[in-house]
Design an enzyme around this catalytic site. Structure first.
Site, PDB file in Angstrom:
ATOM      1  N   ARG A   8       0.818  -1.210   0.000  1.00 35.39           N
ATOM      2  CA  ARG A   8       0.000   0.000   0.000  1.00 35.39           C
ATOM      3  C   ARG A   8       0.856   1.266   0.000  1.00 35.39           C
ATOM      4  O   ARG A   8       0.349   2.365  -0.225  1.00 35.39           O
ATOM      5  CB  ARG A   8      -0.928   0.027   1.228  1.00 35.39           C
ATOM      6  CG  ARG A   8      -1.908  -1.111   1.277  1.00 35.39           C
ATOM      7  CD  ARG A   8      -2.796  -1.016   2.510  1.00 35.39           C
ATOM      8  NE  ARG A   8      -3.985  -0.230   2.270  1.00 35.39           N
ATOM      9  CZ  ARG A   8      -5.190  -0.751   1.985  1.00 35.39           C
ATOM     10  NH1 ARG A   8      -5.376  -2.041   1.916  1.00 35.39           N
ATOM     11  NH2 ARG A   8      -6.218   0.033   1.785  1.00 35.39           N
ATOM     12  N   TYR A  67       0.761   4.004  -2.727  1.00 32.44           N
ATOM     13  CA  TYR A  67      -0.363   4.952  -2.716  1.00 32.44           C
ATOM     14  C   TYR A  67      -0.252   5.898  -1.521  1.00 32.44           C
ATOM     15  O   TYR A  67      -0.299   7.121  -1.669  1.00 32.44           O
ATOM     16  CB  TYR A  67      -1.669   4.161  -2.661  1.00 32.44           C
ATOM     17  CG  TYR A  67      -2.916   5.007  -2.776  1.00 32.44           C
ATOM     18  CD1 TYR A  67      -3.216   5.686  -3.956  1.00 32.44           C
ATOM     19  CD2 TYR A  67      -3.815   5.111  -1.712  1.00 32.44           C
ATOM     20  CE1 TYR A  67      -4.383   6.451  -4.060  1.00 32.44           C
ATOM     21  CE2 TYR A  67      -4.972   5.864  -1.821  1.00 32.44           C
ATOM     22  CZ  TYR A  67      -5.259   6.530  -2.993  1.00 32.44           C
ATOM     23  OH  TYR A  67      -6.410   7.280  -3.103  1.00 32.44           O
ATOM     24  N   ASP A  68      -0.037   5.315  -0.343  1.00 37.48           N
ATOM     25  CA  ASP A  68      -0.003   6.122   0.880  1.00 37.48           C
ATOM     26  C   ASP A  68       1.112   7.168   0.829  1.00 37.48           C
ATOM     27  O   ASP A  68       0.892   8.351   1.111  1.00 37.48           O
ATOM     28  CB  ASP A  68       0.233   5.225   2.113  1.00 37.48           C
ATOM     29  CG  ASP A  68      -0.818   4.126   2.257  1.00 37.48           C
ATOM     30  OD1 ASP A  68      -1.617   3.954   1.324  1.00 37.48           O
ATOM     31  OD2 ASP A  68      -0.815   3.440   3.291  1.00 37.48           O
ATOM     32  N   VAL A 110     -14.576  -2.885  -2.024  1.00 31.13           N
ATOM     33  CA  VAL A 110     -15.565  -3.726  -1.361  1.00 31.13           C
ATOM     34  C   VAL A 110     -16.992  -3.474  -1.864  1.00 31.13           C
ATOM     35  O   VAL A 110     -17.767  -4.415  -2.005  1.00 31.13           O
ATOM     36  CB  VAL A 110     -15.428  -3.586   0.177  1.00 31.13           C
ATOM     37  CG1 VAL A 110     -15.846  -2.211   0.673  1.00 31.13           C
ATOM     38  CG2 VAL A 110     -16.172  -4.689   0.886  1.00 31.13           C
ATOM     39  N   ASN A 140     -17.471  -5.055  -5.364  1.00 36.65           N
ATOM     40  CA  ASN A 140     -17.316  -6.511  -5.196  1.00 36.65           C
ATOM     41  C   ASN A 140     -18.574  -7.123  -4.586  1.00 36.65           C
ATOM     42  O   ASN A 140     -19.165  -8.043  -5.151  1.00 36.65           O
ATOM     43  CB  ASN A 140     -16.115  -6.834  -4.295  1.00 36.65           C
ATOM     44  CG  ASN A 140     -14.829  -7.005  -5.090  1.00 36.65           C
ATOM     45  OD1 ASN A 140     -14.756  -6.621  -6.252  1.00 36.65           O
ATOM     46  ND2 ASN A 140     -13.823  -7.580  -4.460  1.00 36.65           N
ATOM     47  N   LYS A 177      -9.178  -0.425  11.175  1.00 35.91           N
ATOM     48  CA  LYS A 177     -10.296   0.472  11.496  1.00 35.91           C
ATOM     49  C   LYS A 177     -10.166   1.720  10.645  1.00 35.91           C
ATOM     50  O   LYS A 177      -9.047   2.165  10.387  1.00 35.91           O
ATOM     51  CB  LYS A 177     -10.201   0.928  12.961  1.00 35.91           C
ATOM     52  CG  LYS A 177     -10.638  -0.084  13.971  1.00 35.91           C
ATOM     53  CD  LYS A 177     -10.244   0.410  15.350  1.00 35.91           C
ATOM     54  CE  LYS A 177     -11.145  -0.207  16.406  1.00 35.91           C
ATOM     55  NZ  LYS A 177     -11.731   0.765  17.301  1.00 35.91           N
ATOM     56  N   THR A 213     -13.085  -2.433  10.012  1.00 27.83           N
ATOM     57  CA  THR A 213     -14.203  -1.514   9.783  1.00 27.83           C
ATOM     58  C   THR A 213     -13.876  -0.474   8.721  1.00 27.83           C
ATOM     59  O   THR A 213     -12.702  -0.144   8.488  1.00 27.83           O
ATOM     60  CB  THR A 213     -14.593  -0.764  11.073  1.00 27.83           C
ATOM     61  OG1 THR A 213     -13.525   0.144  11.413  1.00 27.83           O
ATOM     62  CG2 THR A 213     -14.870  -1.713  12.225  1.00 27.83           C
ATOM     63  N   ARG A 214     -14.940   0.012   8.074  1.00 30.37           N
ATOM     64  CA  ARG A 214     -14.857   1.148   7.164  1.00 30.37           C
ATOM     65  C   ARG A 214     -16.123   1.986   7.367  1.00 30.37           C
ATOM     66  O   ARG A 214     -17.105   1.523   7.923  1.00 30.37           O
ATOM     67  CB  ARG A 214     -14.793   0.698   5.695  1.00 30.37           C
ATOM     68  CG  ARG A 214     -13.521  -0.057   5.290  1.00 30.37           C
ATOM     69  CD  ARG A 214     -12.284   0.812   5.340  1.00 30.37           C
ATOM     70  NE  ARG A 214     -11.106   0.113   4.831  1.00 30.37           N
ATOM     71  CZ  ARG A 214     -10.319  -0.707   5.550  1.00 30.37           C
ATOM     72  NH1 ARG A 214     -10.591  -0.959   6.828  1.00 30.37           N
ATOM     73  NH2 ARG A 214      -9.266  -1.271   5.003  1.00 30.37           N
TER      74      ARG A 214
HETATM   75  N1  UDP Z   1     -12.881  -6.252   1.350  1.00 28.02           N
HETATM   76  C1  UDP Z   1     -13.547  -7.441   1.533  1.00 28.02           C
HETATM   77  N2  UDP Z   1     -14.004  -8.114   0.436  1.00 28.02           N
HETATM   78  C2  UDP Z   1     -13.821  -7.661  -0.845  1.00 28.02           C
HETATM   79  C3  UDP Z   1     -13.126  -6.430  -1.026  1.00 28.02           C
HETATM   80  C4  UDP Z   1     -12.666  -5.765   0.092  1.00 28.02           C
HETATM   81  O1  UDP Z   1     -13.760  -7.895   2.671  1.00 28.02           O
HETATM   82  O2  UDP Z   1     -14.269  -8.337  -1.783  1.00 28.02           O
HETATM   83  C5  UDP Z   1     -12.415  -5.520   2.539  1.00 28.02           C
HETATM   84  C6  UDP Z   1     -10.946  -5.096   2.484  1.00 28.02           C
HETATM   85  O3  UDP Z   1     -10.112  -6.132   3.000  1.00 28.02           O
HETATM   86  C7  UDP Z   1     -10.957  -3.857   3.370  1.00 28.02           C
HETATM   87  C8  UDP Z   1     -12.350  -3.278   3.171  1.00 28.02           C
HETATM   88  O4  UDP Z   1     -13.142  -4.320   2.596  1.00 28.02           O
HETATM   89  O5  UDP Z   1     -10.808  -4.206   4.714  1.00 28.02           O
HETATM   90  C9  UDP Z   1     -12.362  -2.083   2.231  1.00 28.02           C
HETATM   91  O6  UDP Z   1     -11.618  -2.427   1.096  1.00 28.02           O
HETATM   92  P1  UDP Z   1     -11.554  -1.523  -0.200  1.00 28.02           P
HETATM   93  O7  UDP Z   1     -10.779  -2.301  -1.208  1.00 28.02           O
HETATM   94  O8  UDP Z   1     -12.905  -1.086  -0.577  1.00 28.02           O
HETATM   95  O9  UDP Z   1     -10.738  -0.217   0.191  1.00 28.02           O
HETATM   96  P2  UDP Z   1      -9.753   0.225   1.371  1.00 28.02           P
HETATM   97  O10 UDP Z   1     -10.626   0.881   2.371  1.00 28.02           O
HETATM   98  O11 UDP Z   1      -9.049  -0.983   1.944  1.00 28.02           O
HETATM   99  O12 UDP Z   1      -8.809   1.142   0.707  1.00 28.02           O
END
Ligand code: UDP
Length: 314
Positions: A143, A146-147, A188, A191, A276, A211-212
């Protein structure tokens, strides 16, 4: 009439920003090299005389004819699936591309807006994340491209502000979703919705406790607009503070789409997957009078309707 340049203008957020700027009465130039953007996202503006699309790589020398009042620098791949597949493009667009866009802002006397990210906080040790938190980033992780690129972009933006007096605005974007996300974007929301609509297994990565907090795209763009029109330099967090675990989220998508899909667990895509993430938006509320308005249920319904037009559901 004010003129704006949007780099990454054919992307998910770039195209929503073009919609807003045109609606606000601006003339808009959208620039994109289409590595993750798509002209379908801006097709509805191509007949508009106030809109122009320029197919171009923003890491190259930039030349724009005529005056420019605002530059919004959004160009960058931003999905974790892009980190291992487009690492050099990500570093270049945020380093060279930000440099070129700042140079253009300086020469045109334009106000500059940088789309930064909650990823500057890395896998955060402070929760929720305030703008003062300095982050926990693994520079050499997958990552990191990007970061660190976004951290550099913030630094050069502040250098142009301090050294060249370019007026700048920096937003830190938290997870955002909505129509025009690529179905194969890998994040996510597309997907889970794609899997749920096709009746395929919904893939929760890791144990699903991470979490998000998801913000609907037009809410986010409203934050962009308010920040650009304000006198604040930032950085300012813009995102929706309603936090949920990825397992809960999978269940919610399954319920809203009424899907027969089973929920399955897969390995995490990156070891640095933040455990988180939730924005502290106290500052945005106080200085911009901004907060998100669209509920997750409403935003997901709109997004699902969009994905239904893109997926052949049996
Ligand atoms: N994630 C998941 N299943 C998927 C795609 C993503 O569980 O099919 C999880 C991923 O591991 C992360 C969160 O969902 O913890 C958000 O992932 P995303 O790729 O949307 O963006 P991020 O917030 O990690 O940049």
């Amino acid at each position: 009439m004010p003129r704006a340049l949007v780099t990454g203008g054919a992307g998910f957020l770039g195209s929503h920003l073009c919609d807003r700027l045109l609606a606000e009465g601006m003339e808009v130039i959208a620039m994109d090299n289409l590595i993750t953007g798509n002209t379908d996202n801006i097709a509805h503006h191509l007949d508009n005389k106030k809109f122009r699309f320029v197919f171009y790589d923003v890491t190259e020398y930039l030349y724009i004819d005529g005056p420019l009042d605002y530059i919004f620098h959004l160009a960058s791949p931003a999905s974790p699936i892009d980190f291992p597949t487009k690492p050099i493009q990500i570093l270049k667009v945020n380093a060279l591309g930000t440099h070129k866009s700042l140079g253009l802002a300086k020469s045109k006397g334009a106000r500059f807006f940088l789309a930064s990210t909650s990823e500057v906080y890395g896998d955060p040790l402070v929760h929720p994340q305030t703008e003062e938190y300095l982050g926990n980033v693994n520079t050499v992780g997958v990552r990191g491209v990007y970061d660190e690129a976004k951290r550099y972009a913030e630094a050069i933006t502040m250098a142009y502000h301090r050294y060249h007096n370019v007026p700048v605005r920096i937003v830190r974007i938290f997870n955002t979703y909505g129509p025009r996300m690529r179905l194969d974007d890998g994040r996510v929301v597309p997907n889970f919705i794609g899997q749920a609509l096709r009746g395929e297994p919904i893939t929760v990565y890791g144990d699903g406790t991470q979490t998000r907090s998801f913000c609907y795209c037009t809410d986010l763009i409203d934050g962009f607009w308010k920040l650009m029109m304000s006198d604040q330099t930032g950085p300012i967090n813009i995102g929706n503070p309603t936090e949920r675990s990825m397992l809960e989220f999978a269940k919610e998508i399954k319920r809203i789409t009424n899907s027969p899909s089973e929920i399955v667990f897969k390995p995490l895509l990156t070891v640095d997957d933040p455990k988180k993430r939730k924005p502290d938006i106290t500052k945005a509320k106080a200085v911009l009078g901004w907060e998100p308005k669209i509920t997750l249920e409403e935003g997901l319904k709109r997004t699902i309707d969009y994905f239904k037009t893109k997926i052949h559901v049996h």
